[in-house]
Design a protein around this motif. Structure first.
Motif, PDB file in Angstrom:
ATOM      1  N   TYR A 145      -3.321  99.742  14.467  1.00 51.71           N
ATOM      2  CA  TYR A 145      -2.616 100.066  13.233  1.00 51.71           C
ATOM      3  C   TYR A 145      -2.240  98.762  12.532  1.00 51.71           C
ATOM      4  CZ  TYR A 145      -1.767 105.036  14.305  1.00 51.71           C
ATOM      5  OH  TYR A 145      -1.901 106.377  14.554  1.00 51.71           O
ATOM      6  N   ARG A 202       5.695 107.157   5.543  1.00 49.66           N
ATOM      7  CA  ARG A 202       6.073 105.798   5.152  1.00 49.66           C
ATOM      8  C   ARG A 202       7.382 105.344   5.782  1.00 49.66           C
ATOM      9  NH1 ARG A 202       3.355 102.982   1.290  1.00 49.66           N
ATOM     10  NH2 ARG A 202       1.498 104.033   0.516  1.00 49.66           N
ATOM     11  N   PHE A 208       4.650 100.273   5.944  1.00 44.45           N
ATOM     12  CA  PHE A 208       3.693 101.368   6.007  1.00 44.45           C
ATOM     13  C   PHE A 208       2.746 101.131   7.183  1.00 44.45           C
ATOM     14  CE2 PHE A 208       1.293 104.842   5.157  1.00 44.45           C
ATOM     15  CZ  PHE A 208       0.074 104.652   4.518  1.00 44.45           C
ATOM     16  N   LEU A 209       2.693 102.097   8.106  1.00 47.36           N
ATOM     17  CA  LEU A 209       1.820 102.028   9.280  1.00 47.36           C
ATOM     18  C   LEU A 209       0.513 102.745   8.982  1.00 47.36           C
ATOM     19  CD1 LEU A 209       4.142 102.749  12.307  1.00 47.36           C
ATOM     20  CD2 LEU A 209       2.452 100.915  12.224  1.00 47.36           C
ATOM     21  N   TYR A 226       9.998 107.283  11.654  1.00 48.51           N
ATOM     22  CA  TYR A 226       8.714 107.762  11.143  1.00 48.51           C
ATOM     23  C   TYR A 226       8.426 109.178  11.634  1.00 48.51           C
ATOM     24  CZ  TYR A 226       7.516 102.893  10.025  1.00 48.51           C
ATOM     25  OH  TYR A 226       7.492 101.627   9.505  1.00 48.51           O
ATOM     26  N   PHE A 231       2.970 102.232  21.775  1.00 50.33           N
ATOM     27  CA  PHE A 231       2.629 101.055  20.984  1.00 50.33           C
ATOM     28  C   PHE A 231       2.918  99.768  21.737  1.00 50.33           C
ATOM     29  CE2 PHE A 231       1.612 102.396  16.675  1.00 50.33           C
ATOM     30  CZ  PHE A 231       1.983 103.727  16.698  1.00 50.33           C
ATOM     31  N   GLY A 232       2.122  98.753  21.419  1.00 47.77           N
ATOM     32  CA  GLY A 232       2.451  97.408  21.843  1.00 47.77           C
ATOM     33  C   GLY A 232       3.539  96.832  20.960  1.00 47.77           C
ATOM     34  N   GLU A 233       3.903  95.595  21.216  1.00 44.57           N
ATOM     35  CA  GLU A 233       5.006  94.968  20.508  1.00 44.57           C
ATOM     36  C   GLU A 233       4.590  94.377  19.157  1.00 44.57           C
ATOM     37  OE1 GLU A 233       7.485  96.535  22.408  1.00 44.57           O
ATOM     38  OE2 GLU A 233       8.523  94.785  21.615  1.00 44.57           O
ATOM     39  N   PHE A 293      -0.574  96.436  15.201  1.00 38.69           N
ATOM     40  CA  PHE A 293      -0.112  97.103  16.412  1.00 38.69           C
ATOM     41  C   PHE A 293      -1.277  97.762  17.126  1.00 38.69           C
ATOM     42  CE2 PHE A 293       4.423  96.739  16.311  1.00 38.69           C
ATOM     43  CZ  PHE A 293       4.772  96.646  14.988  1.00 38.69           C
ATOM     44  N   TYR A 336       9.121 108.930  15.515  1.00 35.75           N
ATOM     45  CA  TYR A 336       9.196 107.636  16.166  1.00 35.75           C
ATOM     46  C   TYR A 336      10.312 106.809  15.539  1.00 35.75           C
ATOM     47  CZ  TYR A 336       4.710 108.500  18.420  1.00 35.75           C
ATOM     48  OH  TYR A 336       3.717 109.021  19.197  1.00 35.75           O
ATOM     49  N   TRP A 343       2.079  89.374  14.830  1.00 35.20           N
ATOM     50  CA  TRP A 343       2.396  88.960  13.462  1.00 35.20           C
ATOM     51  C   TRP A 343       1.359  87.946  12.996  1.00 35.20           C
ATOM     52  CZ3 TRP A 343       5.749  91.656  16.049  1.00 35.20           C
ATOM     53  CH2 TRP A 343       6.777  92.325  15.383  1.00 35.20           C
ATOM     54  N   PRO A 378      -3.891 110.397  14.120  1.00 37.33           N
ATOM     55  CA  PRO A 378      -2.430 110.395  14.039  1.00 37.33           C
ATOM     56  C   PRO A 378      -1.973 109.591  12.829  1.00 37.33           C
ATOM     57  CG  PRO A 378      -3.206 109.246  16.017  1.00 37.33           C
ATOM     58  CD  PRO A 378      -4.398 109.644  15.258  1.00 37.33           C
ATOM     59  N   THR A 379      -1.291 110.248  11.912  1.00 41.56           N
ATOM     60  CA  THR A 379      -0.972 109.640  10.617  1.00 41.56           C
ATOM     61  C   THR A 379       0.542 109.592  10.412  1.00 41.56           C
ATOM     62  OG1 THR A 379      -3.028 110.526   9.744  1.00 41.56           O
ATOM     63  CG2 THR A 379      -1.377 109.795   8.142  1.00 41.56           C
ATOM     64  N   PHE A 380       1.022 108.391  10.167  1.00 39.81           N
ATOM     65  CA  PHE A 380       2.450 108.193   9.982  1.00 39.81           C
ATOM     66  C   PHE A 380       2.846 108.357   8.525  1.00 39.81           C
ATOM     67  CE2 PHE A 380       4.128 106.604  13.987  1.00 39.81           C
ATOM     68  CZ  PHE A 380       2.962 106.338  14.690  1.00 39.81           C
ATOM     69  N   THR A 392       1.963 111.759  23.036  1.00 34.15           N
ATOM     70  CA  THR A 392       2.716 110.596  22.610  1.00 34.15           C
ATOM     71  C   THR A 392       1.826 109.373  22.511  1.00 34.15           C
ATOM     72  OG1 THR A 392       4.668 111.473  23.707  1.00 34.15           O
ATOM     73  CG2 THR A 392       4.686 109.132  23.171  1.00 34.15           C
ATOM     74  N   ILE A 393       2.015 108.603  21.457  1.00 32.62           N
ATOM     75  CA  ILE A 393       1.318 107.337  21.276  1.00 32.62           C
ATOM     76  C   ILE A 393       2.243 106.224  21.733  1.00 32.62           C
ATOM     77  CG2 ILE A 393       0.243 105.794  19.609  1.00 32.62           C
ATOM     78  CD1 ILE A 393      -0.288 108.210  17.855  1.00 32.62           C
ATOM     79  N   GLN A 401      11.559 102.698  15.037  1.00 35.47           N
ATOM     80  CA  GLN A 401      11.105 101.325  15.111  1.00 35.47           C
ATOM     81  C   GLN A 401      12.233 100.366  14.764  1.00 35.47           C
ATOM     82  OE1 GLN A 401       8.024 100.030  12.357  1.00 35.47           O
ATOM     83  NE2 GLN A 401       7.279  98.513  13.810  1.00 35.47           N
ATOM     84  N   PHE A 429       8.494 106.528  20.758  1.00 38.00           N
ATOM     85  CA  PHE A 429       8.648 107.969  20.685  1.00 38.00           C
ATOM     86  C   PHE A 429      10.110 108.391  20.782  1.00 38.00           C
ATOM     87  CE2 PHE A 429       7.398 112.333  21.497  1.00 38.00           C
ATOM     88  CZ  PHE A 429       8.362 112.821  22.361  1.00 38.00           C
ATOM     89  N   GLN A 462       9.398 115.341  19.937  1.00 39.96           N
ATOM     90  CA  GLN A 462       8.221 116.049  19.439  1.00 39.96           C
ATOM     91  C   GLN A 462       8.458 117.543  19.509  1.00 39.96           C
ATOM     92  OE1 GLN A 462       4.425 116.483  21.856  1.00 39.96           O
ATOM     93  NE2 GLN A 462       3.762 114.994  20.355  1.00 39.96           N
ATOM     94  N   GLN A 468       9.622  95.064  16.754  1.00 40.60           N
ATOM     95  CA  GLN A 468       9.148  95.865  17.879  1.00 40.60           C
ATOM     96  C   GLN A 468       8.154  96.918  17.403  1.00 40.60           C
ATOM     97  OE1 GLN A 468      12.190  97.519  20.402  1.00 40.60           O
ATOM     98  NE2 GLN A 468      13.478  95.704  20.280  1.00 40.60           N
ATOM     99  N   GLY A 469       7.427  97.467  18.347  1.00 40.41           N
ATOM    100  CA  GLY A 469       6.537  98.569  18.014  1.00 40.41           C
ATOM    101  C   GLY A 469       7.296  99.879  17.951  1.00 40.41           C
ATOM    102  N   PRO A 470       6.769 100.858  17.234  1.00 41.72           N
ATOM    103  CA  PRO A 470       7.414 102.185  17.190  1.00 41.72           C
ATOM    104  C   PRO A 470       7.483 102.791  18.584  1.00 41.72           C
ATOM    105  CG  PRO A 470       5.703 101.988  15.521  1.00 41.72           C
ATOM    106  CD  PRO A 470       5.550 100.808  16.420  1.00 41.72           C
ATOM    107  N   LEU A 508       5.338 111.827  12.173  1.00 38.97           N
ATOM    108  CA  LEU A 508       3.894 111.748  12.395  1.00 38.97           C
ATOM    109  C   LEU A 508       3.294 113.136  12.570  1.00 38.97           C
ATOM    110  CD1 LEU A 508       1.897 109.337  14.590  1.00 38.97           C
ATOM    111  CD2 LEU A 508       1.683 111.762  15.029  1.00 38.97           C
TER     112      LEU A 508
END
Lengths: 113, 113
Positions: free
Chosen positions: A35, B105, A42-43, B87, A104-106, A90, B36, A109, B101-103, A101-102, B38, B46, B49, B42-44, B89
């Protein structure tokens, strides 16, 4: 242990260079994603791989090339970097079906100067 | 294609309940709704759901009306540490039939002392 890890966390590079971001997940998931998050948070999904096979490629320039050597890794290579590529990237993983569930990594940048 | 809409920002005070609504008028019949959180740098991650009606866990509640065209994330008694971007999703289906999978904004929540 970090479930989804990506390196490097920070990357500053000049326009025109080629760079890679690596991602590994130890969750045993079949599906991995990249992502892009812009300055407005915006992701946007870029790519999705399922068991090393590309299944989603969302209108991303050809300069971006994902590579999945095995289902635990999904690396992102970017050629000829442009200023507009500056963002947070990401990596994520999940089981393949909807409703899962998704993770995510950190984030990485990337700043292109 | 599924598309989500949520408020850009919200402000609250410690101890209050916060409700963030996401609209997803074209959600697929078999799709789940996932939220999610964030934090900066950091990453988003969970939060919760659901598919329909109400879901509650130790962090939040999720309310989904019968038509499933919207959902409301409820955070009880927020604290300063709940300041984050939230977010919503849902999924979209690519031209090839893949689940994307669409987030949305995101909603930037600021909790004040």
């Amino acid at each position: 242990d970090t479930a989804v890890s990506q390196t490097p966390k920070y990357l500053v590079t000049q326009m025109g260079n080629d760079k890679s971001i690596k991602c590994e997940q130890n969750l045993g998931h079949d599906t991995m994603y990249w992502y892009k998050q812009d300055s407005k948070k915006f992701l946007k999904i870029m790519f999705s791989y399922n068991n090393k096979e590309l299944i989603i490629n969302e209108t991303v320039p050809n300069r971006f090339s994902p590579k999945s050597p095995d289902k635990a890794h999904l690396n992102l290579h970017i050629n000829s970097l442009e200023l507009g590529d500056s963002a947070v990237y990401f990596c994520a993983s999940s089981p393949p079906t909807s409703g899962n569930t998704i993770y995510f990594g950190e984030g990485s940048w990337l700043t292109v100067v | 294609l599924a598309k989500t809409t949520q408020p850009i920002s919200m402000d609250s005070y410690e101890g209050q309940e916060v409700n963030i609504t996401c609209s997803h008028n074209n959600i697929a019949t078999n799709d789940y709704i996932t939220w999610y959180q964030q934090f900066p740098s950091q990453g988003p991650r969970f939060i919760i759901q659901g598919y329909k009606t109400k879901v509650t866990n130790e962090v939040a509640s999720l309310f989904i009306p019968a038509d499933r065209k919207s959902s409301t994330l409820s955070l009880p008694r927020v604290s300063l540490s709940d300041t984050a971007v939230y977010y919503c999703l849902v999924g979209e289906t690519s031209s090839g039939g893949s689940y994307i999978p669409t987030f949305g904004r995101g909603t930037s929540l600021i909790v004040h002392p």
